[in-house]
Design an enzyme around this catalytic site. Structure first.
Site, PDB file in Angstrom:
ATOM      1  N   TRP A 163       0.802  -1.263   0.064  1.00 30.63           N
ATOM      2  CA  TRP A 163      -0.114   0.075   0.039  1.00 30.63           C
ATOM      3  C   TRP A 163       0.959   1.250   0.046  1.00 30.63           C
ATOM      4  O   TRP A 163       0.653   2.327  -0.489  1.00 30.63           O
ATOM      5  CB  TRP A 163      -0.899   0.053   1.139  1.00 30.63           C
ATOM      6  N   ASP A 187      -2.103   6.528   6.053  1.00 31.30           N
ATOM      7  CA  ASP A 187      -3.036   5.658   5.613  1.00 31.30           C
ATOM      8  C   ASP A 187      -3.427   4.885   7.028  1.00 31.30           C
ATOM      9  O   ASP A 187      -2.547   3.877   7.098  1.00 31.30           O
ATOM     10  CB  ASP A 187      -2.482   4.747   4.280  1.00 31.30           C
ATOM     11  N   LYS A 243     -12.207  -2.146   6.371  1.00 27.89           N
ATOM     12  CA  LYS A 243     -11.454  -3.000   7.308  1.00 27.89           C
ATOM     13  C   LYS A 243     -11.940  -3.018   8.696  1.00 27.89           C
ATOM     14  O   LYS A 243     -12.209  -3.885   9.152  1.00 27.89           O
ATOM     15  CB  LYS A 243      -9.809  -2.612   7.236  1.00 27.89           C
TER      16      LYS A 243
HETATM   17  C1  LIG Z   1      -7.238  -2.129   1.778  1.00 27.65           C
HETATM   18  C2  LIG Z   1      -6.137  -1.222   1.929  1.00 27.65           C
HETATM   19  C3  LIG Z   1      -5.942   0.022   0.994  1.00 27.65           C
HETATM   20  C4  LIG Z   1      -6.925  -0.032  -0.328  1.00 27.65           C
HETATM   21  O1  LIG Z   1      -8.126   0.360   0.142  1.00 27.65           O
HETATM   22  P1  LIG Z   1      -9.155   0.271  -1.155  1.00 27.65           P
HETATM   23  O2  LIG Z   1     -10.409   0.912  -0.431  1.00 27.65           O
HETATM   24  O3  LIG Z   1      -9.531  -0.848  -1.468  1.00 27.65           O
HETATM   25  O4  LIG Z   1      -8.729   1.379  -2.030  1.00 27.65           O
HETATM   26  C5  LIG Z   1      -5.267   0.793   1.246  1.00 27.65           C
HETATM   27  N1  LIG Z   1      -4.216   0.958   2.505  1.00 27.65           N
HETATM   28  C6  LIG Z   1      -4.308   0.018   3.264  1.00 27.65           C
HETATM   29  C7  LIG Z   1      -3.414  -0.140   4.317  1.00 27.65           C
HETATM   30  C8  LIG Z   1      -5.338  -1.050   3.008  1.00 27.65           C
HETATM   31  O5  LIG Z   1      -5.489  -2.258   3.989  1.00 27.65           O
END
Ligand SMILES: *Cc1c(COP(=O)(O)O)cnc(C)c1O
Length: 360
Positions: free
Chosen positions: A103, A172, A196
């Site tokens: 990511w 993030d 998540k």
């Molecule tokens: C799942 C995830 C993403 C991507 O998320 P999307 O909503 O599918 O774009 C980005 N960063 C992290 C840390 C993730 O776990």
């Protein structure tokens, strides 16, 4: 079919049963008003109240200061990889990144399309089995921000302490938001896809310091400017209504279950049960180095890929679902987000013991 299995999926992840039951009711008849939640106009008084409560509850749970805006956006966390540099860099500015996994790499790629990046640290050579400590890297003096991924969902590593830097932090937090407290005085912006740890897919939360809203160059399109959404309380266009409503329900559940501090404690306990099991045998090997171990995604290997496949298969048969590791590293992964019940971790450990005994 069983009433409910244990869902170890990394995302969309498990949600509280109470949230699902309430959502099922409201999707047919919202608050006994004779209209479905997903038929409500986003400008209706009913939906505006849903928005306002979700916003206020996120603010309360994370103790978000008044000079930060909370936005509900679409396009997934992945769109933020581009929106962050589009809005905060531009021209010859650059951002500094810590490459701790897939990511982070994707975010670096976008930064380099729009402006430029300094990659101050990379854990790629060690299969992303750790995150750096502050002494491991130096941030360029002319950088605008320090960007990191607080929890590396795929590799099962986590910044157990946030980096300390004189630059503003951009983070993030897709896979560990709401799992612990955040000191916003160090941050310029955090974002998280809801799916998540906070709700269903379809909604991305962005929490941004308000003085950053005016930084976007003129060339940034309207929908991709944070200011557009901040000025209109996330109602510039139709927002992700259903996902926002569910995030609101999850916030209510969090508040009833000890808030973020309560989650942090429970998460420590749940993860310890699993890591203790892994450390007690040589049959299972943890992927993440101690000190970097994630409380959200526990990654481990068995002696062979064949045994891993058999482990995942037997787990599924017993209602322990979603234990397969990410295709990029293989092995196994147990995602144990806020809403994942402690009993599911206990059952997994029992299964692991039995499996090791039968296959050693
Ligand atoms: C799942 C995830 C993403 C991507 O998320 P999307 O909503 O599918 O774009 C980005 N960063 C992290 C840390 C993730 O776990």
């Amino acid at each position: 079919m069983p009433e409910r299995i244990y869902n170890f999926s990394p995302g969309p992840g498990t949600l509280p049963q109470e949230v699902l039951t309430q959502a099922a009711k409201d999707i047919v008849n919202f608050n006994d008003k004779g209209i479905s939640l997903i038929e409500l106009s986003h400008r209706s008084k009913e939906f505006m109240a849903v928005y306002a409560e979700a916003e206020a509850d996120i603010r309360e749970l994370l103790e978000v200061p008044d000079n930060f805006k909370i936005l509900f956006l679409q396009g997934g966390a992945s769109s933020q990889f581009a929106m962050v540099p589009m809005n905060l860099l531009g021209g010859s500015k650059k951002g500094t990144y810590l490459n701790t996994g897939s990511w982070a790499k994707k975010a670096i790629k976008e930064a380099n399309i729009i402006a430029s990046s300094q990659v101050a640290y990379s854990a790629e050579d060690s299969a992303f089995n750790h995150v750096p400590v502050d002494a491991d890297y130096t941030v360029d003096a002319d950088s605008e921000y320090l960007y990191f991924v607080s929890n590396n969902t795929i590799y099962g590593t986590q910044f157990r302490e946030f980096p300390k830097s004189d630059k503003m932090l951009i983070c993030d937090m897709s896979s560990d938001i709401m799992s612990r407290a955040i000191d916003f005085s160090k941050f310029g912006l955090i974002f998280a896809g809801a799916q998540k740890n906070m709700g269903p897919a379809g909604c991305t939360i962005v929490i941004i310091r308000d003085d950053l809203l005016d930084r976007a160059p003129e060339t940034v399109p309207t929908m991709l400017r944070y200011k557009t959404h901040a000025d209109k309380d996330s109602m510039f266009n139709t927002p992700p209504c259903f996902a926002m409503y569910c995030v609101g329900l999850v916030c209510k559940w969090l508040k009833a279950n000890g808030g973020v501090a309560g989650m942090a404690k429970r998460n420590e306990e749940k993860a310890a049960i699993l890591y203790d099991m892994i450390d007690s045998t040589s049959f299972y090997r943890g992927h993440a180095k101690e000190g970097s171990r994630s409380l959200m995604n526990v990654t481990f290997n068995l002696p062979t890929p064949e045994l891993e496949a058999e482990f995942v298969k037997q787990g599924t048969e017993q209602g322990l679902d979603g234990l397969k590791g990410h295709r990029s590293i293989g092995g196994c992964r147990a995602s144990i987000y806020n809403a994942f019940p402690r009993q599911g971790v206990v059952d997994l450990v029992e299964f692991m013991k039995k499996f090791a005994k039968e296959n050693s």
